[in-house]
Scaffold this active site. Structure first.
Site, PDB file in Angstrom:
ATOM      1  N   GLY A  11       0.784  -1.230   0.000  1.00 21.16           N
ATOM      2  CA  GLY A  11       0.000   0.000   0.000  1.00 21.16           C
ATOM      3  C   GLY A  11       0.816   1.279   0.000  1.00 21.16           C
ATOM      4  N   HIS A 103       0.060  -0.260 -13.644  1.00 20.29           N
ATOM      5  CA  HIS A 103       0.794  -1.495 -13.921  1.00 20.29           C
ATOM      6  C   HIS A 103       2.287  -1.135 -13.977  1.00 20.29           C
ATOM      7  CE1 HIS A 103       1.364  -5.571 -15.362  1.00 20.29           C
ATOM      8  NE2 HIS A 103       2.227  -5.080 -16.228  1.00 20.29           N
TER       9      HIS A 103
HETATM   10  C1  GRF Z   1       3.136  -1.420  -7.487  1.00 25.87           C
HETATM   11  O1  GRF Z   1       4.380  -1.658  -8.105  1.00 25.87           O
HETATM   12  C2  GRF Z   1       2.061  -1.380  -8.522  1.00 25.87           C
HETATM   13  O2  GRF Z   1       2.469  -0.878  -9.770  1.00 25.87           O
HETATM   14  C3  GRF Z   1       1.728  -2.833  -8.675  1.00 25.87           C
HETATM   15  O3  GRF Z   1       1.803  -3.378  -7.386  1.00 25.87           O
HETATM   16  C4  GRF Z   1       2.725  -2.590  -6.633  1.00 25.87           C
HETATM   17  C5  GRF Z   1       1.989  -2.121  -5.419  1.00 25.87           C
HETATM   18  O4  GRF Z   1       2.917  -1.639  -4.514  1.00 25.87           O
HETATM   19  N1  GRF Z   1       0.414  -2.974  -9.238  1.00 25.87           N
HETATM   20  P1  GRF Z   1       2.320  -0.955  -3.178  1.00 25.87           P
HETATM   21  O5  GRF Z   1       1.404  -1.976  -2.531  1.00 25.87           O
HETATM   22  O6  GRF Z   1       1.605   0.285  -3.600  1.00 25.87           O
HETATM   23  O7  GRF Z   1       3.558  -0.664  -2.348  1.00 25.87           O
END
Ligand code: GRF
Length: 189
Positions: A11, A103
């Site tokens: 998150g 993504h």
């Molecule tokens: C991020 O790299 C996002 O692009 C991908 O999952 C990751 C989430 O990271 N979909 P976080 O939970 O926001 O630290």
């Protein structure tokens, strides 16, 4: 405008977006939903004073419980930030062109949750790519195939490890995601 964030993991993007809109009153993050009761995103939401809730796999498939809470919180817009569950059709139809995802690669390459999951940076390094980056896009029933809203790139050096790439991609996410959300809400895209 009320934003809901769906997240399954750490998150850090959710926290970044919440903080951005606590300083920028064009919208607010009113709710955080997850599919994992131990996701760190829930602690971050609690610490930041944002209501959160967790739903089971079955609920994420049916969608009616999720739709009910989104309506209860008067949600106008949904942001997926590290959300590893398919959004049910019920929500896609209730929020047309109002659900966006980030993504950590340059779609259409290296797309599809099933294909790479969170090992997308390994795939980018293994493929000898010269650059990677982020893709922010609307979602539709085919996961990573909705219309692209924004992309930003970073170089991939021959000496880069997947972790080096991940760090550069995360930096792009933190730099761009909140502003892109704000501009989409102002119908700039
Ligand atoms: C991020 O790299 C996002 O692009 C991908 O999952 C990751 C989430 O990271 N979909 P976080 O939970 O926001 O630290």
């Amino acid at each position: 405008k009320n934003i809901a964030i769906f997240a399954s993991g750490s998150g850090s993007n959710a926290e970044n977006i919440i903080r951005f809109f606590q300083k920028n009153d064009s919208a607010q993050v009113s709710l955080v939903l997850s599919n994992k009761s131990d996701a760190c995103v829930l602690e971050r939401a609690h610490r930041l004073g944002v209501p959160s809730n967790v739903f089971s796999k079955e609920d994420w498939i049916a969608g009616d419980e999720i739709l009910a809470i989104l309506q209860e919180y008067h949600i106008d817009f949904v942001v997926l930030a590290g959300f590893l569950v398919r959004v049910p059709d019920l929500l896609l139809h209730a929020y047309p062109n109002k659900i966006i995802n980030i993504h950590p690669a340059l779609l259409p390459k290296f797309g599809g949750k099933g294909m790479y999951g969170d090992r997308v940076h390994e795939a980018v390094v293994a493929a000898g790519e010269k650059e990677s980056g982020i893709t922010i896009h609307y979602i539709n029933e085919h996961y990573d195939e909705g219309n692209t809203i924004f992309q930003a790139t970073c170089p991939v050096l021959p000496t880069d490890s997947p972790d080096d790439v991940a760090k550069k991609v995360h930096a792009l996410e933190y730099e761009h995601f909140p502003q892109v959300i704000e501009q989409v809400l102002r119908n700039k895209y």
